[in-house]
Scaffold this motif. Structure first.
Motif, PDB file in Angstrom:
ATOM      1  N   ALA A 169       0.840  -1.444   0.214  1.00 23.27           N
ATOM      2  CA  ALA A 169       0.074   0.199  -0.171  1.00 23.27           C
ATOM      3  C   ALA A 169       0.804   1.560   0.239  1.00 23.27           C
ATOM      4  O   ALA A 169       2.175   1.293   0.216  1.00 23.27           O
ATOM      5  N   ALA A 170       0.655   2.482  -0.473  1.00 24.95           N
ATOM      6  CA  ALA A 170       0.749   3.553  -0.229  1.00 24.95           C
ATOM      7  C   ALA A 170       0.692   4.252   1.397  1.00 24.95           C
ATOM      8  O   ALA A 170      -0.452   3.883   1.111  1.00 24.95           O
ATOM      9  N   THR A 188      -4.300  13.848  -1.533  1.00 23.78           N
ATOM     10  CA  THR A 188      -2.998  12.436  -2.278  1.00 23.78           C
ATOM     11  C   THR A 188      -3.570  12.116  -2.664  1.00 23.78           C
ATOM     12  O   THR A 188      -2.855  12.318  -4.305  1.00 23.78           O
ATOM     13  N   LEU A 189      -4.555  11.623  -3.677  1.00 18.17           N
ATOM     14  CA  LEU A 189      -4.617  11.039  -4.246  1.00 18.17           C
ATOM     15  C   LEU A 189      -5.293  11.704  -5.655  1.00 18.17           C
ATOM     16  O   LEU A 189      -4.212  11.241  -6.915  1.00 18.17           O
ATOM     17  N   LEU A 190      -5.845  12.841  -5.485  1.00 20.90           N
ATOM     18  CA  LEU A 190      -5.822  14.030  -6.699  1.00 20.90           C
ATOM     19  C   LEU A 190      -4.594  14.659  -7.110  1.00 20.90           C
ATOM     20  O   LEU A 190      -4.277  14.313  -8.457  1.00 20.90           O
ATOM     21  N   SER A 191      -3.327  13.954  -6.218  1.00 18.22           N
ATOM     22  CA  SER A 191      -2.562  14.475  -6.998  1.00 18.22           C
ATOM     23  C   SER A 191      -1.769  13.896  -7.835  1.00 18.22           C
ATOM     24  O   SER A 191      -0.387  14.293  -7.876  1.00 18.22           O
ATOM     25  N   GLN A 192      -1.681  13.052  -7.696  1.00 16.66           N
ATOM     26  CA  GLN A 192      -0.871  11.358  -8.398  1.00 16.66           C
ATOM     27  C   GLN A 192      -1.257  11.583  -9.367  1.00 16.66           C
ATOM     28  O   GLN A 192      -2.993  11.562  -9.880  1.00 16.66           O
ATOM     29  N   ASP A 193      -0.707  10.977 -10.968  1.00 16.46           N
ATOM     30  CA  ASP A 193      -1.581  10.737 -11.764  1.00 16.46           C
ATOM     31  C   ASP A 193      -2.306   9.249 -11.787  1.00 16.46           C
ATOM     32  O   ASP A 193      -1.657   8.519 -10.876  1.00 16.46           O
ATOM     33  N   GLY A 194      -2.466   9.169 -13.085  1.00 18.89           N
ATOM     34  CA  GLY A 194      -4.170   8.345 -13.052  1.00 18.89           C
ATOM     35  C   GLY A 194      -5.297   8.435 -12.713  1.00 18.89           C
ATOM     36  O   GLY A 194      -5.718   9.643 -11.907  1.00 18.89           O
ATOM     37  N   PRO A 195      -6.122   8.244 -13.659  1.00 18.73           N
ATOM     38  CA  PRO A 195      -7.603   8.512 -13.356  1.00 18.73           C
ATOM     39  C   PRO A 195      -8.156   7.215 -12.899  1.00 18.73           C
ATOM     40  O   PRO A 195      -7.377   5.926 -12.146  1.00 18.73           O
ATOM     41  N   ILE A 196      -9.193   7.954 -11.762  1.00 16.58           N
ATOM     42  CA  ILE A 196      -9.985   7.049 -10.677  1.00 16.58           C
ATOM     43  C   ILE A 196     -11.666   7.065 -11.463  1.00 16.58           C
ATOM     44  O   ILE A 196     -12.165   7.867 -11.853  1.00 16.58           O
TER      45      ILE A 196
END
Length: 188
Positions: free
Chosen positions: A65-66, A86-94
């Motif tokens: 896990a991150a 934090t998740l929104l600042s990372q690459d990749g669509p959710i």
């Protein structure tokens, strides 16, 4: 890139009712048991820890896990918002976000899979056991910005209430979705 199904494990609480750090209670520790059910059922898992939480950071370092640590020790809303930002600042669509409380080690993998199947990318999905609403709750990606603005002690209830017309209550035969560990005599 395919949108990911992400789990956010909230583990920044202080276990005040429990009397000691319940995340470390039991063998294996409660937090590892909760995390073990999430990892195989999600593309990515992010664990939110307290600001100065080195013991847990070391324990989870190789878990798959991150990890992120809140900048200030606040309430549930603060932890949830920090994790989402934090998740929104990372690459990749959710595709969707499953918000999980760390003190729910009795969730079954089958229940997590059922929540994933019910999540259509537009709905909120909440488990129900014997008429009682439980956790974890799955949020579609378009509500992440609202979750990122939460603060204080209240969790995502206000977001759920605002979008009640999008809520799917998924009946499960899993008491684990309504069982959390709050007191030392709660079954681990």
């Amino acid at each position: 890139m395919q949108p990911e199904r992400v789990a956010l494990l909230l583990a920044a609480g202080f276990s005040r009712r429990y009397g000691s750090d319940k995340r470390l209670a039991g063998s294996p520790p409660l937090i590892l048991r909760t995390l073990a059910t999430l990892l195989p059922n999600h593309d990515r898992v992010l664990v939110v820890l307290r600001r100065e939480d080195e013991v847990l950071r070391r324990l989870l370092a190789d878990s798959g896990a991150a990890l992120t640590q809140v900048p200030i020790d606040g309430g549930l809303g603060d932890s949830l918002a920090h994790g989402v930002r934090t998740l929104l600042s990372q690459d990749g669509p959710i595709h969707s976000l499953l918000v999980v409380l760390a003190d729910m080690p009795h969730l079954s993998p089958a229940s997590l899979q059922a929540l994933q199947v019910a999540q259509d990318g537009c709905s909120l999905v909440r488990p129900v056991y014997l008429g009682e609403q439980g956790h974890p709750v799955s949020f579609p990606a378009d509500l992440l910005a609202e979750l990122a603005r939460l603060s204080g002690d209240r969790g995502a209830k206000q977001v759920l209430d605002r979008h009640i017309d999008r809520l799917i209550c998924l009946t499960l035969n899993d008491p684990g979705c309504v069982q959390d560990i709050d007191w030392p005599d709660d079954p681990l």
